[in-house]
Design a protein around this motif. Structure first.
Motif, PDB file in Angstrom:
ATOM      1  N   THR A   7      91.582 118.956  -9.248  1.00  0.00           N
ATOM      2  CA  THR A   7      91.429 118.285  -7.950  1.00  0.00           C
ATOM      3  C   THR A   7      90.460 117.118  -8.036  1.00  0.00           C
ATOM      4  O   THR A   7      90.739 116.015  -7.564  1.00  0.00           O
ATOM      5  N   GLN A  53      85.960 114.679 -11.928  1.00  0.00           N
ATOM      6  CA  GLN A  53      85.176 115.901 -11.826  1.00  0.00           C
ATOM      7  C   GLN A  53      84.007 115.973 -12.802  1.00  0.00           C
ATOM      8  O   GLN A  53      83.248 116.926 -12.778  1.00  0.00           O
ATOM      9  N   VAL A 107      86.404 119.016  -5.731  1.00  0.00           N
ATOM     10  CA  VAL A 107      87.318 120.041  -5.212  1.00  0.00           C
ATOM     11  C   VAL A 107      87.255 120.101  -3.684  1.00  0.00           C
ATOM     12  O   VAL A 107      88.287 120.013  -3.013  1.00  0.00           O
TER      13      VAL A 107
END
Length: 936
Positions: A477, A79, A515
């Protein structure tokens, strides 16, 4: 595809050149986080203010430029990487506001989690989240990932302890929920957005099936997808918005401050390790413990225990456990010892009926307690340390409903076997059904990638579909699980997430593909290579835990980035590519500005000392071996030359004046690329050669005094109020304590070898070290007398690999605390004192002892935050002064109320004095000042 010219024009007018990076070395260095993905940004910007971020967001919003935010880069799921623009937090995001005796704390996103807890410790409080990376990760990442940890569970994560937030939306709009004017302005300008959020909340709560699914998902630990629980837990749009930001991984906005409701940090704790004969029994015990006053219950399967059973200090019985054994590490904490004991009795009674294979009863003994937790904490690095070079370590993070934990564990273990991950281990936060599994994976061939893909498909179906669990419990995520969000959540919830994304980020500029993604193969793309580089660093997993203690991070490269670049250089060389420009850039960025202190090894999960790689590279370019040989054999001549250099510098000071000489010297140092040392007002005056006197033969105990070469050459600075040399002060203190001081023969020819080692001449360094050890053995009568070394770096070098030698070596801290405390009476001074704990003192394990000694000597002790190494690094403060200046850039403000500082390294004290505005001295100066001989 290049970035739009209009956007770049905004960047160039807003951000100084030194905070913009678009060269191949820098973009590769910043294109790395702790995940197994690699994207190379087109532009990296180090941002230093909220205004800068707002302006950049407005420009990016207007010109459709993708933006990714980076705090510490310890995230594991991809991320914090980008192939567009990466915004990295600079120095100026460390603000805090402690309220109500620690009941609340407001933090900016650049604060390291452990530092927040250090500020709260005097109040007996802490922030709720307690991720394993808390010593490196920053608040921005903790909030953006809704990180939790071993004791946090779900009740104490950011989402459930959030009290306020300051944020920027994708178009640069500011909202501070704690400022009524900001709230009113936001409502006026974004009323339609708030109305839509409120309506989405009402629709969600009115949908019984969807609302029930959301509540079920957040009964578990869950960070898969956006935080849809905000829509069922809150009805006020502002509350919905701020709680949506938690766990959004930079896809909905930028969090510039967060206010936490803190939680108690109970001082009394105890731990036990209980090994059950099988997984089923172990997991059944977890369901019982869930109802007990426990703060942590960590599950370790047999493979995880096997991964650490051969480590030094591990109990021998770990090797004897049965094949199916499964252990629980249980901790309980309480506000008082009596309450703790009540809790321990209750916990023990609750599981007394379970069959047990091995048990370590609850212990409050720090030695036992730490050994038990070491078993748990060493499992992840143990896998990393034995993996095949070129493979990466992947740590996945799932949650099963706790009532199905046993079945889930067994099914996961079966999947390891089905897909051939024989080295995989499984452990985790059992109270929440949260399991981590660690395995090694190569991505060099299509077959390897296909194997990983099939395994992840099976894991996703098992956890999310069969058991209704979470594919990401606390790691976020990222890119890793983005393709599986719909599988876990179902179509309705998934489309609701996309509605929220488009509402808050209509142009899709914020961290695209994180995500939420439309690419079902995203998790198999942009996989990070980990090519062989050097056996010293090949085990690096690029986690970034090393970075907070690196003095060059932010000036040039961190240890992680040095390894990333060296790996890339080696891979390009093997591919026959031209690396000359990259190596030229790396010389300064990676080699010249490394302090090589080895503090990175203390933070590294697999013990890598990046400084050792740098010293090895220096040795490959050390092309004056004959000069080094001559200096080693004529070391007294080298010291004579050093004294003459200091004499010349002192004469120039008298002739030109200190300000003019400092300016001239700085220019000459820069022009000569560090070949001419930089003069500062803290530059020592020369000392005469050591005058030795024959040892007397009286009844006093003897101590051999090893004065380091810097102590024999460097006297006080001309402006220092202390004009006694370290050598004279040390000898006086030892004699005050009743010792007969003995010097080794030919002292001016002796050296521990550190100057040679740091310059890349290991053979000459070891020759001098062995020569010195021989001299010290002779002076100490074969090790009968203790040897006192007045400089901690020299002590550290000497004590390493002493082998069978009987030499009894002490640095100043250890000698004073073990030999002088009962010989001296201390009267602490009122004046505050600043303490610098040198790298070598930390390596010697004497950090707390130095602080404790300082507190014996002064009623006010200041330990500057965030300064782990001064960056002087022997002589780099002279030749690469920018490293020293960068490392100590916050020192002056931290010690502004002190008149003096103490340390245990003469060269470090030069840099510390230069950048603090106060004089730094050896510890003995302070001890001598506040003590008198005790009547024996």
């Amino acid at each position: 595809m290049s970035l739009p010219a209009a956007f770049l024009d905004t960047v160039h007018h807003l951000i100084p050149r030194e905070r913009r990076f678009d060269d191949p070395l820098s973009t590769l260095a910043f294109g790395t986080d702790a995940s197994f993905y690699r994207l190379i940004p087109k532009l990296v910007i180090r941002v230093e203010s909220e205004a800068e971020v707002a302006t950049l967001l407005r420009a990016a919003h207007s010109h459709h430029v993708a933006i990714t935010f980076r705090a510490a880069g310890t995230s594991l799921s991809g991320q914090a990487v980008s192939d567009s623009v990466l915004l990295v937090l600079g120095d100026n995001w460390n603000g805090r506001d402690i309220r109500g005796d620690g009941a609340q704390i407001r933090l900016q996103p650049g604060v390291i989690g452990a530092q927040a807890n250090a500020w709260l410790a005097p109040f007996g409080r802490k922030i709720g989240p307690d991720p394993a990376s808390i010593n490196a990760c920053k608040i921005g990442g903790i909030v953006a990932n809704n990180a939790s940890g071993m004791c946090c569970g779900t009740a104490q994560n950011t989402y459930n302890t959030l009290a306020g937030m300051r944020l920027l939306l994708a178009d640069g709009t500011l909202l501070d929920t704690e400022l009524p004017d900001s709230v009113a302005d936001f409502q006026a300008r974004h009323g339609a957005l708030l109305d839509q959020l409120g309506e989405l909340g009402r629709q969600t709560r009115a949908n019984p099936e969807l609302a029930a699914r959301i509540r079920h998902k957040y009964r578990l630990k869950n960070t898969t997808g956006l935080s849809l629980n905000a829509l069922v837990d809150y009805d006020q749009p502002l509350d919905i918005l701020t709680h949506l930001m938690v766990g959004s991984e930079g896809t909905l906005g930028f969090i510039s401050a967060v206010t936490y409701d803190t939680v108690p940090d109970h001082p009394h704790k105890a731990s036990a390790l209980v090994v059950f004969p099988d997984v089923e029994t172990c997991c059944t015990a977890v369901t019982v413990l869930k109802q007990q006053p426990v703060s942590a219950v960590e599950l370790l399967d047999r493979r995880s225990l096997r991964s650490v059973e051969n480590m030094l200090g591990m109990p021998l019985w770990v090797k004897t456990l049965s094949l199916g054994a499964c252990a629980l590490l249980i901790e309980s904490r309480a506000a008082s010892q009596s309450l703790l004991h009540e809790q321990l009795a209750q916990i023990s009674a609750s599981i007394a009926g379970f069959p047990v294979e091995k048990q370590v009863d609850f212990s409050e003994d720090p030695i036992v307690y730490n050994q038990l937790w070491r078993i748990r904490k060493d499992t992840f690095p143990a896998v990393g340390a034995v993996r095949e070079t070129g493979t990466t370590v992947i740590i996945e993070d799932v949650t099963f409903p706790i009532e199905q934990l046993a079945a889930g564990v067994n099914r996961l273990i079966a999947l390891f076997e089905t897909h051939g991950y024989d080295e995989a281990i499984l452990f985790g936060h059992a109270l929440e059904g949260n399991l981590h599994f660690v395995f090694t994976q190569g991505f060099d061939t299509p077959e390897q990638i296909a194997r990983y893909s099939a395994f992840m498909d099976d894991v996703a179906h098992l956890v999310a579909v069969e058991y209704g669990g979470s594919l990401k419990a606390e790691h976020g995520t990222g890119r890793n699980m983005a393709p599986f969000v719909e599988l876990e959540w179902g179509k309705d919830a998934y489309q609701l997430m996309w509605q929220l994304k488009r509402l808050l980020d209509p142009t899709g500029i914020l961290n695209p593909d994180v995500v939420l993604t439309n690419d079902p193969q995203l998790h198999l793309k942009n996989l990070k290579p980990l090519p062989a580089a050097d056996e010293i660093v090949d085990k690096c997993i690029e986690c970034g835990f090393c970075e907070p203690v690196c003095p060059s991070k932010g000036l040039t490269l961190s240890p992680r980035q040095r390894i990333v670049l060296w790996r890339d250089i080696q891979a390009k060389r093997r591919a026959g590519l031209d690396t000359r420009q990259l190596e030229r850039d790396y010389q300064y960025q990676g080699i010249d500005t490394c302090a090589a202190t080895g503090l990175c090894a203390q933070r590294c999960p697999v013990g890598i000392n990046t400084g050792e790689l740098v010293k090895k590279l220096r040795s490959q370019h050390a092309d004056h071996p004959k000069t080094a040989d001559w200096l080693a054999e004529h070391f007294h001549g080298a010291l004579r030359g050093a004294r003459l250099t200091l004499l010349a510098a002192n004469s120039a000071r008298k002739l030109l004046g200190a300000p003019r000489l400092a300016r001239l010297s700085a220019s000459l140092t820069k022009a000569s690329h560090g070949r001419l040392p930089q003069w500062t007002p803290a530059m020592p005056q020369p000392l005469r050669a050591l005058a030795l006197h024959p040892a007397s033969h009286d009844a006093r105990p003897r101590v051999v005094y090893l004065a380091a070469c810097v102590s024999r050459v460097m006297g006080p600075a001309a402006a220092d109020r202390e004009q006694s040399s370290l050598l004279d002060k040390t000898r006086a203190l030892l004699e005050k304590a009743g010792y007969q001081v003995v010097f080794p023969d030919n002292a001016d020819s002796l050296c521990c070898g550190q100057p040679f080692a740091s310059k890349g001449y290991p053979e000459q360094a070891e020759h001098k070290r062995q020569e010195l050890i021989t001299a010290l053995l002779h002076a100490s009568r074969g090790g009968l007398d203790p040897v006192y070394c007045d400089t901690s770096p020299c002590t550290l070098r000497l004590v390493q690999d002493l082998g069978e030698s009987r030499l009894d070596l002490y640095d100043p801290v250890r000698f004073i605390r073990t030999h002088l405390l009962d010989r001296l009476e201390f009267t602490p001074q009122d004046a505050p004192i600043a303490v610098h704990v040198t790298c070598s003192t930390q390596h010697l394990g004497e950090s707390q002892a130095l602080i404790d000694l300082a507190r014996l000597c002064s009623k006010q002790v200041v330990i500057p935050e965030g300064i782990h190494c001064c960056g002087f690094a022997g002589d780099k403060g002279f030749t690469t002064p920018e490293l020293n200046a960068h490392s100590l850039r916050t020192l002056k403000d931290a010690v502004q109320y002190c008149d003096e500082g103490i340390s245990t390294s003469r060269t470090c004290e030069i840099g510390l004095s230069t950048h603090s505005g106060i004089d730094y001295h050896g510890l003995v100066y302070l001890v001598d000042r506040v003590t008198r001989a005790r009547a024996l």
